[in-house]
Design an enzyme around this catalytic site. Structure first.
Site, short mmCIF file in Angstrom:
data_model
loop_
_atom_site.label_atom_id
_atom_site.label_comp_id
_atom_site.label_asym_id
_atom_site.label_seq_id
_atom_site.Cartn_x
_atom_site.Cartn_y
_atom_site.Cartn_z
N HIS A 17 43.23 43.62 49.89
CA HIS A 17 44.32 42.71 50.22
C HIS A 17 45.46 43.39 50.97
O HIS A 17 46.60 42.95 50.91
CB HIS A 17 44.85 42.03 48.95
CG HIS A 17 43.88 41.06 48.37
ND1 HIS A 17 43.89 39.72 48.67
CD2 HIS A 17 42.83 41.24 47.53
CE1 HIS A 17 42.91 39.11 48.02
NE2 HIS A 17 42.26 40.01 47.31
N HIS A 106 33.96 46.19 36.44
CA HIS A 106 34.62 46.36 37.72
C HIS A 106 35.16 47.79 37.82
O HIS A 106 35.00 48.60 36.90
CB HIS A 106 35.75 45.33 37.88
CG HIS A 106 35.89 44.84 39.28
ND1 HIS A 106 36.31 45.67 40.31
CD2 HIS A 106 35.66 43.63 39.85
CE1 HIS A 106 36.35 44.97 41.44
NE2 HIS A 106 35.95 43.73 41.19
N ASP A 360 31.84 36.11 45.41
CA ASP A 360 30.47 35.69 45.65
C ASP A 360 29.70 35.60 44.33
O ASP A 360 29.75 36.54 43.52
CB ASP A 360 29.76 36.69 46.55
CG ASP A 360 30.30 36.70 47.97
OD1 ASP A 360 29.84 35.88 48.76
OD2 ASP A 360 31.18 37.54 48.27
#
Length: 414
Positions: A17, A106, A360
């Site tokens: 980002h 993650h 996704d």
């Protein structure tokens, strides 16, 4: 590190980002026609928002060449490329619970352990946004490989979850034993693969089943993994740097550096362990001399090829001239919007985290051009190393036990 390659070197930059992502490509040969139009097609194939089964993040991923070319020709100097992050939503990651709890599976926790600080939004460098630079660089490598040697690189989806394009059977424990699979590798191209959107599995029935399955997983706020197969045709023989930089080792390094990868196999792979050596060995046969190879090298010299290709085009870590093919396994994306239990960063309490953001349900369809890009970078880097070796050999007298060099200085005809 953020740099890949030894002679053809690529350095990527950017987080999920931040304002932009991109790369620097060093070592590209001068004098090659190159514009954004050569790079954009692969960027478009990789970009998010392609279909209902990919992340809805709407990025156009328009590539801008910043340096290294003039009037559409490469200068031989570093090529800088940039893509703006236009649809970034850092606020999706501003929830206090996401500051307190690392997302299961993650990179939040491991990045914090390594650097002592982590990106406040998204996955930072672990995000698939980082692969934009790889795809841009790979497009440059591909253009040279195609122009100079006719190399063709095509990847496609071969499984999603338990849905397989070529399921293992008692007769064909590995796809390399399946004539249908081996015939497909000889002819498959990107146009054909993209006719089977959104999953990019070039089999109508399997493609439809995979798309339906991904849709079901998405609706359940979950995720699923799968595999991508890649074939590289017209690879010059002699590429690969034993002992520690064998071609299959370089390919494995490249593929396993892609986010969400968990496995790599080349040629017959793990299924090859289930057949006898007498079946697995690739007998050598004489290959006919093509007009194309004569024109390229100036030497009408026959070459060997193999009757079968269980080796995947690589023997002893060196390409043998047969198509190189391999398969890459991708895990289910770690970020899902389904509530999951986890612990705080301090480990002093447990809680429930439902991650936000756009993700996704399956990365495999969009991973196809990323796999192609990394394959191109590996072949390009190894080709340039081999070309340097041949150029140096040309300065020495030809010995009886050596293969005569080609007139163009590189006896690596296809």
């Amino acid at each position: 590190m953020s740099t890949f390659g030894k002679v053809f070197r690529v350095t990527t930059y950017g987080e999920s980002h931040c304002r932009s992502v991109g790369c620097i490509v060093d070592g590209c040969p001068p004098g090659m026609p190159l514009t954004e139009d050569d790079i954009q097609p692969q960027m478009t194939r990789r970009r998010p928002g392609q279909s209902a089964i990919t992340t809805p993040r709407n990025e156009k991923d328009r590539v801008m060449i910043q340096s290294g070319t003039e009037k559409g020709i490469t200068l031989g100097t570093p090529i800088g490329m940039m893509v703006l992050n236009e649809d970034q939503r850092p606020k999706d990651y501003g929830d206090k619970t996401m500051d307190m709890y690392p997302r299961p599976s993650h990179a939040d926790w491991t990045y914090l352990e390594k650097y002592g600080v982590k990106a406040s939004s998204g996955g930072g460098r672990s995000s698939a946004r980082e692969t934009i630079g790889r795809v841009a660089a790979g497009a440059i490598a591909e253009k040279y490989l195609k122009m100079a040697y006719g190399v063709e690189i095509t990847a496609f989806t071969t499984s999603v979850g338990g849905v397989h394009m070529f399921p293992p059977t008692a007769e064909y424990p590995t796809p390399s034993q399946n004539p249908a699979f081996m015939n497909l590798l000889q002819t498959i191209d990107r146009d054909t693969v993209d006719n089977f959107l959104p999953v990019r599995c070039p089999d109508e029935e399997a493609n439809e089943k995979m798309a339906d399955y991904i849709g079901q997983v998405r609706d359940a706020h979950d995720s699923i993994g799968g595999t991508v197969t890649c074939v590289i045709r017209n690879v010059p023989s002699g590429l690969g740097e034993p002992c520690f930089d064998k071609m299959e080792a370089e390919l494995a390094h490249a593929m396993l550096s892609i986010p969400a990868t968990k496995g790599f196999e080349i040629g017959s792979g793990f299924g090859g362990c289930e057949v006898l050596g007498s079946v697995h060995n690739d007998p050598f046969i004489r290959a006919p001399v093509t007009e194309e190879s004569v024109a390229k090298t100036g030497i009408p010299r026959s070459k060997l090829t193999t009757k079968t290709n269980n080796s995947g085009g690589v023997q002893g870590g060196i390409t043998n001239g047969a198509p190189v093919y391999f398969r890459v396994a991708f895990k289910p994306p770690a970020t899902i919007s389904q509530a999951q239990t986890t612990a705080t960063y301090e480990g002093d309490a447990e809680g429930v985290l439902a991650a936000k953001g756009r993700h996704d349900p399956c990365v495999v369809p969009r991973a196809v051009p990323i796999v192609e890009a990394m394959a191109a970078l590996v072949v390009m880097d190894n080709l340039m190393q081999q070309m340097a070796r041949h150029a140096a050999r040309l300065q020495l007298p030809t010995l009886k036990q050596t293969v005569p060099p080609a007139e163009n200085g590189v006896s690596m005809d296809t």
